[in-house]
Design a protein around this motif. Structure first.
Motif, PDB file in Angstrom:
ATOM      1  N   MET A   1      41.308  51.572  27.905  1.00 31.92           N
ATOM      2  CA  MET A   1      40.916  50.856  29.128  1.00 31.92           C
ATOM      3  C   MET A   1      40.768  51.842  30.292  1.00 31.92           C
ATOM      4  O   MET A   1      41.710  52.550  30.633  1.00 31.92           O
ATOM      5  N   SER A   2      39.575  51.861  30.884  1.00 29.00           N
ATOM      6  CA  SER A   2      39.293  52.856  31.938  1.00 29.00           C
ATOM      7  C   SER A   2      40.067  52.546  33.224  1.00 29.00           C
ATOM      8  O   SER A   2      40.695  51.506  33.353  1.00 29.00           O
ATOM      9  N   PHE A   3      39.995  53.489  34.145  1.00 27.53           N
ATOM     10  CA  PHE A   3      40.683  53.328  35.428  1.00 27.53           C
ATOM     11  C   PHE A   3      40.129  52.135  36.211  1.00 27.53           C
ATOM     12  O   PHE A   3      40.874  51.297  36.716  1.00 27.53           O
ATOM     13  N   ILE A   4      38.791  52.101  36.267  1.00 25.16           N
ATOM     14  CA  ILE A   4      38.141  51.007  36.991  1.00 25.16           C
ATOM     15  C   ILE A   4      38.490  49.673  36.367  1.00 25.16           C
ATOM     16  O   ILE A   4      38.813  48.701  37.052  1.00 25.16           O
ATOM     17  N   GLU A   5      38.437  49.650  35.062  1.00 19.26           N
ATOM     18  CA  GLU A   5      38.765  48.413  34.340  1.00 19.26           C
ATOM     19  C   GLU A   5      40.156  47.916  34.730  1.00 19.26           C
ATOM     20  O   GLU A   5      40.353  46.754  35.068  1.00 19.26           O
ATOM     21  N   LYS A   6      41.119  48.829  34.706  1.00 18.07           N
ATOM     22  CA  LYS A   6      42.500  48.450  35.041  1.00 18.07           C
ATOM     23  C   LYS A   6      42.611  47.968  36.486  1.00 18.07           C
ATOM     24  O   LYS A   6      43.254  46.961  36.774  1.00 18.07           O
ATOM     25  N   ALA A   7      41.966  48.717  37.385  1.00 15.96           N
ATOM     26  CA  ALA A   7      42.039  48.364  38.805  1.00 15.96           C
ATOM     27  C   ALA A   7      41.409  47.000  39.063  1.00 15.96           C
ATOM     28  O   ALA A   7      41.973  46.166  39.777  1.00 15.96           O
ATOM     29  N   ARG A   8      40.243  46.778  38.470  1.00 12.46           N
ATOM     30  CA  ARG A   8      39.557  45.497  38.655  1.00 12.46           C
ATOM     31  C   ARG A   8      40.385  44.344  38.107  1.00 12.46           C
ATOM     32  O   ARG A   8      40.568  43.328  38.769  1.00 12.46           O
ATOM     33  N   ARG A   9      40.882  44.527  36.911  1.00 13.27           N
ATOM     34  CA  ARG A   9      41.708  43.474  36.312  1.00 13.27           C
ATOM     35  C   ARG A   9      42.906  43.162  37.203  1.00 13.27           C
ATOM     36  O   ARG A   9      43.215  41.993  37.442  1.00 13.27           O
ATOM     37  N   ALA A  10      43.550  44.212  37.700  1.00 16.41           N
ATOM     38  CA  ALA A  10      44.701  44.009  38.572  1.00 16.41           C
ATOM     39  C   ALA A  10      44.292  43.249  39.834  1.00 16.41           C
ATOM     40  O   ALA A  10      44.989  42.327  40.273  1.00 16.41           O
ATOM     41  N   GLN A  11      43.154  43.644  40.405  1.00 20.42           N
ATOM     42  CA  GLN A  11      42.690  42.985  41.620  1.00 20.42           C
ATOM     43  C   GLN A  11      42.381  41.509  41.374  1.00 20.42           C
ATOM     44  O   GLN A  11      42.764  40.642  42.160  1.00 20.42           O
ATOM     45  N   ILE A  12      41.712  41.255  40.264  1.00 25.94           N
ATOM     46  CA  ILE A  12      41.319  39.880  39.957  1.00 25.94           C
ATOM     47  C   ILE A  12      42.562  39.018  39.701  1.00 25.94           C
ATOM     48  O   ILE A  12      42.652  37.883  40.184  1.00 25.94           O
ATOM     49  N   VAL A  13      43.523  39.559  38.960  1.00 24.54           N
ATOM     50  CA  VAL A  13      44.756  38.812  38.705  1.00 24.54           C
ATOM     51  C   VAL A  13      45.466  38.526  40.034  1.00 24.54           C
ATOM     52  O   VAL A  13      45.940  37.419  40.274  1.00 24.54           O
ATOM     53  N   GLU A  14      45.508  39.521  40.899  1.00 22.74           N
ATOM     54  CA  GLU A  14      46.149  39.351  42.203  1.00 22.74           C
ATOM     55  C   GLU A  14      45.484  38.224  42.995  1.00 22.74           C
ATOM     56  O   GLU A  14      46.161  37.381  43.600  1.00 22.74           O
ATOM     57  N   CYS A  15      44.159  38.206  42.977  1.00 28.11           N
ATOM     58  CA  CYS A  15      43.434  37.163  43.702  1.00 28.11           C
ATOM     59  C   CYS A  15      43.631  35.794  43.053  1.00 28.11           C
ATOM     60  O   CYS A  15      43.655  34.769  43.739  1.00 28.11           O
ATOM     61  N   ALA A  16      43.754  35.789  41.735  1.00 30.36           N
ATOM     62  CA  ALA A  16      44.030  34.530  41.036  1.00 30.36           C
ATOM     63  C   ALA A  16      45.378  33.987  41.478  1.00 30.36           C
ATOM     64  O   ALA A  16      45.528  32.784  41.715  1.00 30.36           O
ATOM     65  N   ILE A  17      46.361  34.869  41.599  1.00 28.32           N
ATOM     66  CA  ILE A  17      47.700  34.476  42.053  1.00 28.32           C
ATOM     67  C   ILE A  17      47.638  33.865  43.450  1.00 28.32           C
ATOM     68  O   ILE A  17      48.178  32.787  43.698  1.00 28.32           O
ATOM     69  N   GLU A  18      46.939  34.561  44.343  1.00 27.51           N
ATOM     70  CA  GLU A  18      46.847  34.072  45.720  1.00 27.51           C
ATOM     71  C   GLU A  18      46.126  32.727  45.782  1.00 27.51           C
ATOM     72  O   GLU A  18      46.525  31.830  46.524  1.00 27.51           O
ATOM     73  N   THR A  19      45.084  32.614  44.987  1.00 30.11           N
ATOM     74  CA  THR A  19      44.323  31.367  44.984  1.00 30.11           C
ATOM     75  C   THR A  19      45.175  30.206  44.486  1.00 30.11           C
ATOM     76  O   THR A  19      45.221  29.137  45.105  1.00 30.11           O
ATOM     77  N   ILE A  20      45.858  30.419  43.360  1.00 26.46           N
ATOM     78  CA  ILE A  20      46.707  29.352  42.807  1.00 26.46           C
ATOM     79  C   ILE A  20      47.809  28.991  43.790  1.00 26.46           C
ATOM     80  O   ILE A  20      48.099  27.814  44.008  1.00 26.46           O
ATOM     81  N   ALA A  21      48.416  30.011  44.416  1.00 22.96           N
ATOM     82  CA  ALA A  21      49.499  29.756  45.365  1.00 22.96           C
ATOM     83  C   ALA A  21      49.007  28.925  46.541  1.00 22.96           C
ATOM     84  O   ALA A  21      49.752  28.145  47.119  1.00 22.96           O
ATOM     85  N   GLU A  22      47.733  29.100  46.871  1.00 21.98           N
ATOM     86  CA  GLU A  22      47.227  28.444  48.075  1.00 21.98           C
ATOM     87  C   GLU A  22      46.651  27.059  47.809  1.00 21.98           C
ATOM     88  O   GLU A  22      46.952  26.115  48.534  1.00 21.98           O
ATOM     89  N   VAL A  23      45.829  26.934  46.769  1.00 18.97           N
ATOM     90  CA  VAL A  23      45.152  25.652  46.527  1.00 18.97           C
ATOM     91  C   VAL A  23      45.638  24.940  45.277  1.00 18.97           C
ATOM     92  O   VAL A  23      45.178  23.831  44.984  1.00 18.97           O
ATOM     93  N   GLY A  24      46.550  25.565  44.526  1.00 19.16           N
ATOM     94  CA  GLY A  24      47.074  24.915  43.332  1.00 19.16           C
ATOM     95  C   GLY A  24      46.273  25.239  42.090  1.00 19.16           C
ATOM     96  O   GLY A  24      45.112  25.654  42.165  1.00 19.16           O
ATOM     97  N   TYR A  25      46.908  25.023  40.956  1.00 22.57           N
ATOM     98  CA  TYR A  25      46.301  25.394  39.678  1.00 22.57           C
ATOM     99  C   TYR A  25      44.991  24.652  39.434  1.00 22.57           C
ATOM    100  O   TYR A  25      43.992  25.258  39.047  1.00 22.57           O
ATOM    101  N   ALA A  26      44.998  23.353  39.678  1.00 22.73           N
ATOM    102  CA  ALA A  26      43.841  22.531  39.343  1.00 22.73           C
ATOM    103  C   ALA A  26      42.595  22.938  40.126  1.00 22.73           C
ATOM    104  O   ALA A  26      41.481  22.847  39.624  1.00 22.73           O
ATOM    105  N   GLN A  27      42.780  23.378  41.344  1.00 22.50           N
ATOM    106  CA  GLN A  27      41.638  23.712  42.225  1.00 22.50           C
ATOM    107  C   GLN A  27      41.247  25.177  42.148  1.00 22.50           C
ATOM    108  O   GLN A  27      40.302  25.595  42.821  1.00 22.50           O
ATOM    109  N   ALA A  28      41.981  25.946  41.383  1.00 19.79           N
ATOM    110  CA  ALA A  28      41.716  27.386  41.334  1.00 19.79           C
ATOM    111  C   ALA A  28      40.598  27.685  40.337  1.00 19.79           C
ATOM    112  O   ALA A  28      40.851  27.981  39.181  1.00 19.79           O
TER     113      ALA A  28
END
Lengths: 197, 197
Positions: A1-28
DNA sequence: CTTATTTTAGTACAGTCGTACAAAAAAACA
DNA sequence: TGTTTTTTTGTACGACTGTACTAAAATAAG
């Protein structure tokens, strides 16, 4: 897994966390998550096989961070009584310091389902989460510090402790200015008294 | 409201409960609910203003049934210690006898959100659910039976008791053959010990 | 029986979802 | 540099959602 791949995945997971925390699982939705990450929806599909694989990362990441935070702190204790105290204290501290992430985990674990409608993470919960508490209880009983526990009653005790910690998380989301120290002290008192002989 | 209207609404709410209990809140669409009730989607729209109004009925119905089951049982007790015991016992019995409904309530309350993304029933929880427990604790403290509680610590105690009961519900869904009597006995013991002087 | 009202079924619609995909852009490599 | 590979964008598609609406059916009223 390349550097970019890891960074992007981490960023996307982080944003998923923030989204779920804010609007809930169903709306994410992936659209919501992509918007928060300021990328196209396609990028998510490129880095993750599907939505499921993305959302899986949230509990997986969490459990690893949780274990490496909790485990050494408990192992540093000598008596089961102190272990239980430290278990509660370090859990509440960990929750306090990772509010969004922990809340997103609760949302994910209690909502994500398989194709046949069953809760996906229902099974894992027991062995990973409950066992450490049950071990402390068994140890304390063997050493004669805690009261008698049968296997099932130790399980109820463990569940109750765990429910108290998860419930604290939800209360913390509702009341962000909660006095965490005080809450911790009281929980320690409750479970100290209820495990005593 | 006519007889048919009442019967239909009751039937639709019942099917909504079953659907949520089976496939979860997120997957419970009006189509799913209508199919289960063997009626057209249009019937639901006719009897309920919108999906929100339908799903609201689930907690509302529940709280009424819950109150009329719990309240008289507690009032029949003399000492706060007995009140607490009966509170726990009658809650677990009520949950056991209304498994699907209670589970659907938990799903609804912890998932239904307003347009701005905030949890809809978050506020109600405190006053309706927590206050009765806090009152028992305060009473027991005044009578010198329970240990000292400050206002915040009584709140933590009440929350912990409530979390234990709700957690029992979820455990009951995961393990339908759970020994309810044993679980009840253990919870009573835990909170008897933890409220003692 | 006739008429009016209530209730139902079925369909259509606008919107959102997750995913697939082609073309463009960026990066890595030679 | 030119060429190949990786990454991103933007769009399109089929599936599904809640709601609106029409016409038919069932029921009630006169």
């Amino acid at each position: 897994m390349s550097f970019i791949e890891k960074a992007r995945r981490a960023q996307i997971v982080e944003c998923a966390i923030e989204t779920i925390a804010e609007v809930g699982y169903a709306q994410a939705s992936l659209g919501q998550i992509a918007k928060r990450a300021k990328i196209s929806k396609g990028v998510i599909s490129y880095h993750f096989a599907n939505k499921e694989e993305l959302l899986e990362q949230i509990p997986i990441e969490y459990y690893m961070a949780w274990q490496s935070y909790i485990a050494p702190r408990i192992e540093a204790q000598k008596s089961p009584k102190e272990m239980l105290r430290v278990y509660i204290e370090s859990n509440l501290t960990f929750v306090d310091e990772n509010r969004k992430h922990v809340f997103a985990v609760i949302e994910t674990v209690s909502n994500q389902r398989t194709a046949d409608g069953k809760l996906r993470f229902a099974a894992d919960h027991d062995e990973t989460i409950l066992l450490p508490i049950e071990n402390i209880l068994t140890l304390g009983m063997q050493e004669g510090i805690f009261r008698e526990f049968t296997r099932p009653s130790a399980r109820v005790m463990a569940l109750t402790i765990r429910n108290a910690i998860d419930g604290f998380t939800i209360e913390l989301m509702r009341k962000p200015h909660l006095d965490v120290q005080e809450y911790t002290r009281e929980l320690v008192t409750i479970f100290d008294k209820s495990t005593k002989k």
